[in-house]
Design a protein around this motif. Structure first.
Motif, PDB file in Angstrom:
ATOM      1  N   ILE A  15       0.848  -1.210   0.000  1.00 14.90           N
ATOM      2  CA  ILE A  15       0.000   0.000   0.000  1.00 14.90           C
ATOM      3  C   ILE A  15       0.883   1.260   0.000  1.00 14.90           C
ATOM      4  CG2 ILE A  15      -1.641   1.354   1.391  1.00 14.90           C
ATOM      5  CD1 ILE A  15      -2.727  -1.291   2.511  1.00 14.90           C
ATOM      6  N   ASN A  35       9.994  -6.634  -5.452  1.00 17.15           N
ATOM      7  CA  ASN A  35       8.892  -7.049  -4.583  1.00 17.15           C
ATOM      8  C   ASN A  35       8.779  -8.566  -4.618  1.00 17.15           C
ATOM      9  OD1 ASN A  35       6.626  -5.988  -2.881  1.00 17.15           O
ATOM     10  ND2 ASN A  35       5.441  -7.285  -4.251  1.00 17.15           N
ATOM     11  N   THR A  37       6.262 -10.538  -4.480  1.00 23.86           N
ATOM     12  CA  THR A  37       5.280 -10.939  -5.491  1.00 23.86           C
ATOM     13  C   THR A  37       5.520 -10.054  -6.713  1.00 23.86           C
ATOM     14  OG1 THR A  37       3.756 -11.376  -3.679  1.00 23.86           O
ATOM     15  CG2 THR A  37       2.802 -11.278  -5.896  1.00 23.86           C
ATOM     16  N   LYS A  40       3.268  -7.104  -8.613  1.00 23.52           N
ATOM     17  CA  LYS A  40       2.965  -5.768  -8.081  1.00 23.52           C
ATOM     18  C   LYS A  40       3.863  -4.679  -8.674  1.00 23.52           C
ATOM     19  CE  LYS A  40       0.972  -7.187  -3.699  1.00 23.52           C
ATOM     20  NZ  LYS A  40       1.104  -7.131  -2.246  1.00 23.52           N
ATOM     21  N   SER A 128      -0.634   7.733   6.026  1.00 27.03           N
ATOM     22  CA  SER A 128      -1.180   6.478   5.534  1.00 27.03           C
ATOM     23  C   SER A 128      -1.175   6.466   4.009  1.00 27.03           C
ATOM     24  CB  SER A 128      -2.586   6.349   6.137  1.00 27.03           C
ATOM     25  OG  SER A 128      -3.086   5.084   5.943  1.00 27.03           O
TER      26      SER A 128
HETATM   27  P1  NAP Z   1       1.355  -4.000   2.797  1.00 29.69           P
HETATM   28  O1  NAP Z   1       0.495  -3.319   1.823  1.00 29.69           O
HETATM   29  O2  NAP Z   1       0.824  -5.164   3.562  1.00 29.69           O
HETATM   30  O3  NAP Z   1       2.711  -4.439   2.039  1.00 29.69           O
HETATM   31  C1  NAP Z   1       3.652  -5.242   2.682  1.00 29.69           C
HETATM   32  C2  NAP Z   1       4.895  -5.395   1.819  1.00 29.69           C
HETATM   33  O4  NAP Z   1       5.827  -6.265   2.501  1.00 29.69           O
HETATM   34  C3  NAP Z   1       4.624  -6.061   0.454  1.00 29.69           C
HETATM   35  O5  NAP Z   1       5.507  -5.526  -0.501  1.00 29.69           O
HETATM   36  C4  NAP Z   1       4.963  -7.536   0.756  1.00 29.69           C
HETATM   37  O6  NAP Z   1       5.310  -8.279  -0.374  1.00 29.69           O
HETATM   38  C5  NAP Z   1       6.161  -7.351   1.648  1.00 29.69           C
HETATM   39  N1  NAP Z   1       6.411  -8.571   2.447  1.00 29.69           N
HETATM   40  C6  NAP Z   1       5.658  -9.058   3.458  1.00 29.69           C
HETATM   41  N2  NAP Z   1       6.215 -10.178   3.961  1.00 29.69           N
HETATM   42  C7  NAP Z   1       7.339 -10.419   3.233  1.00 29.69           C
HETATM   43  C8  NAP Z   1       8.347 -11.413   3.276  1.00 29.69           C
HETATM   44  N3  NAP Z   1       8.323 -12.415   4.157  1.00 29.69           N
HETATM   45  N4  NAP Z   1       9.367 -11.315   2.373  1.00 29.69           N
HETATM   46  C9  NAP Z   1       9.419 -10.305   1.484  1.00 29.69           C
HETATM   47  N5  NAP Z   1       8.494  -9.324   1.397  1.00 29.69           N
HETATM   48  C10 NAP Z   1       7.465  -9.369   2.259  1.00 29.69           C
HETATM   49  O7  NAP Z   1       1.908  -2.997   3.903  1.00 29.69           O
HETATM   50  P2  NAP Z   1       1.950  -1.397   3.909  1.00 29.69           P
HETATM   51  O8  NAP Z   1       0.660  -0.866   4.398  1.00 29.69           O
HETATM   52  O9  NAP Z   1       2.533  -0.894   2.634  1.00 29.69           O
HETATM   53  O10 NAP Z   1       2.985  -1.164   5.131  1.00 29.69           O
HETATM   54  C11 NAP Z   1       4.378  -1.310   4.974  1.00 29.69           C
HETATM   55  C12 NAP Z   1       5.027  -0.858   6.271  1.00 29.69           C
HETATM   56  O11 NAP Z   1       4.676   0.497   6.533  1.00 29.69           O
HETATM   57  C13 NAP Z   1       4.582  -1.650   7.519  1.00 29.69           C
HETATM   58  O12 NAP Z   1       5.659  -1.766   8.391  1.00 29.69           O
HETATM   59  C14 NAP Z   1       3.494  -0.753   8.108  1.00 29.69           C
HETATM   60  O13 NAP Z   1       3.336  -0.957   9.496  1.00 29.69           O
HETATM   61  C15 NAP Z   1       4.059   0.611   7.797  1.00 29.69           C
HETATM   62  N6  NAP Z   1       3.087   1.698   7.704  1.00 29.69           N
HETATM   63  C16 NAP Z   1       1.897   1.506   7.059  1.00 29.69           C
HETATM   64  C17 NAP Z   1       0.993   2.558   6.986  1.00 29.69           C
HETATM   65  C18 NAP Z   1      -0.343   2.414   6.312  1.00 29.69           C
HETATM   66  O14 NAP Z   1      -1.193   3.263   6.563  1.00 29.69           O
HETATM   67  N7  NAP Z   1      -0.568   1.406   5.485  1.00 29.69           N
HETATM   68  C19 NAP Z   1       1.305   3.795   7.537  1.00 29.69           C
HETATM   69  C20 NAP Z   1       2.545   3.978   8.153  1.00 29.69           C
HETATM   70  C21 NAP Z   1       3.432   2.913   8.219  1.00 29.69           C
HETATM   71  P3  NAP Z   1       4.167  -9.058  -1.222  1.00 29.69           P
HETATM   72  O15 NAP Z   1       3.599  -8.032  -2.163  1.00 29.69           O
HETATM   73  O16 NAP Z   1       4.898 -10.139  -1.899  1.00 29.69           O
HETATM   74  O17 NAP Z   1       3.147  -9.565  -0.227  1.00 29.69           O
END
Ligand code: NAP
Length: 295
Positions: A15, A35, A37, A40, A128
């Motif tokens: 995201i 990435n 996957t 993406k 976010s």
């Molecule tokens: P997300 O949409 O769930 O994306 C997660 C990412 O991590 C994807 O690229 C995923 O790859 C990768 N990933 C997960 N497990 C993995 C593994 N074992 N090996 C390699 N890659 C892996 O998460 P997001 O919302 O972008 O958040 C990313 C970070 O920012 C997190 O730490 C979150 O807490 C933080 N954050 C999020 C927000 C928010 O509002 N969303 C705000 C501030 C901070 P795949 O595509 O292959 O699954």
């Protein structure tokens, strides 16, 4: 003569990461992504961003390597896995972790990467999905001050500001503090709306009081629509909020600090995840409140 821009490698196109990588490229930096996957990356490839076959290859061709992934497991995999990026990190390169992890993990990561000679910076973000898309994140940076200063123009392609928090690990500490208040504010808002509705107050009147008085805040403006519509499109998924709060409470416990409202909040988040609402937005905390009130 125009300054040559550093080569950026970006791991994690979820995201947040996809929008952040795109904004760096829009600012004119040469960006290569990886990435887990591969599909993406397709959207970014179409706009000229290159893809590396694995994290090691990505780190090899980058001056600055950024990670924006779920948490410690993902980072361990990408950095220290079979074709992990750590193998290609070296003196003269910078590794920036922007994922949310605990200060303790950040500290251990710094130690594990020290032998590579690369400089390590932790720079989680406040904001976010929309701020990531609009490049209005707030970057909470920890690491050597001169490196953070050097990275500031790059950070500003993703955000509206950079707060220097101290040595590596302090960015994560600030992120924990930020997310405690964020979670409590959203839960407080959900609880207030539930109470108001049960007391026969109209949504319009509640909105007016919350948004036109001293309580008004951007986070309330953002979360009232999903709370009132019941449509919880994941901007910040509940599962990630739960992960972050767990890190925070572990950190507080290690410091001997008691956070009673934070403990209660984690119990509520966990009920939500157990009920399979983890992929919904954090605002789905209201579904937990409805469930425990049998509504
Ligand atoms: P997300 O949409 O769930 O994306 C997660 C990412 O991590 C994807 O690229 C995923 O790859 C990768 N990933 C997960 N497990 C993995 C593994 N074992 N090996 C390699 N890659 C892996 O998460 P997001 O919302 O972008 O958040 C990313 C970070 O920012 C997190 O730490 C979150 O807490 C933080 N954050 C999020 C927000 C928010 O509002 N969303 C705000 C501030 C901070 P795949 O595509 O292959 O699954």
């Amino acid at each position: 003569m125009e300054e040559t821009k550093k080569k950026i490698g970006f791991m994690g196109l979820g995201i947040m990461g996809k929008a952040m990588a795109r904004n760096i490229a829009r600012a004119g930096y040469p960006v290569t992504v990886y990435n887990r996957t591969p599909g993406k990356a397709a959207e970014l490839e179409a706009s000229g961003i290159r893809t590396a076959p694995n994290p090691k290859a990505l780190a090899g061709k980058s001056d600055i390597l950024i990670a924006m992934v779920t948490g410690p497991e993902a980072l361990d995999e990408l950095l220290f896995g079979a074709e992990g990026a750590a193998q290609a990190l070296a003196a003269g390169k910078i590794f920036v972790n922007m994922s949310t992890v605990s200060p303790a993990y950040t500290e251990s990561l710094g130690k594990r990467l020290a032998a590579s000679g690369a400089v390590f910076v932790d720079a989680p973000v406040s904001g976010s999905k929309k701020p990531a898309l609009d490049a209005t994140l707030l970057i909470l940076a920890g690491g050597p001050r001169d490196t953070v200063d050097e990275l500031t123009p790059l950070f500003k392609t993703m955000g509206k500001g950079v707060v220097y928090c101290g040595e590596a690990g302090k960015g994560s500490m600030m992120k924990m503090a930020n997310n405690l208040l964020l979670g409590l504010m959203i839960e407080g808002l959900a609880e207030t709306l539930l109470f108001g509705k049960a007391g026969g107050l109209s949504q319009e009147a509640l909105n007016e009081v919350i948004l036109n008085g001293p309580l008004n805040s951007p986070i309330f403006q953002m979360k009232i629509p999903p709370l009132t519509s019941g449509v919880y499109e994941p901007n910040f998924p509940l599962k990630h909020a739960t992960k972050d709060l767990k890190f925070l409470l572990e950190t507080a416990d290690n410091m001997g600090v008691v956070l009673p409202a934070g403990q209660t909040l984690l119990s509520l988040f966990r009920i939500g995840v157990a009920r399979k609402w983890g992929d919904l937005d954090i605002a789905a905390i209201s579904k937990v409140l409805e469930a425990i009130n049998d509504l």
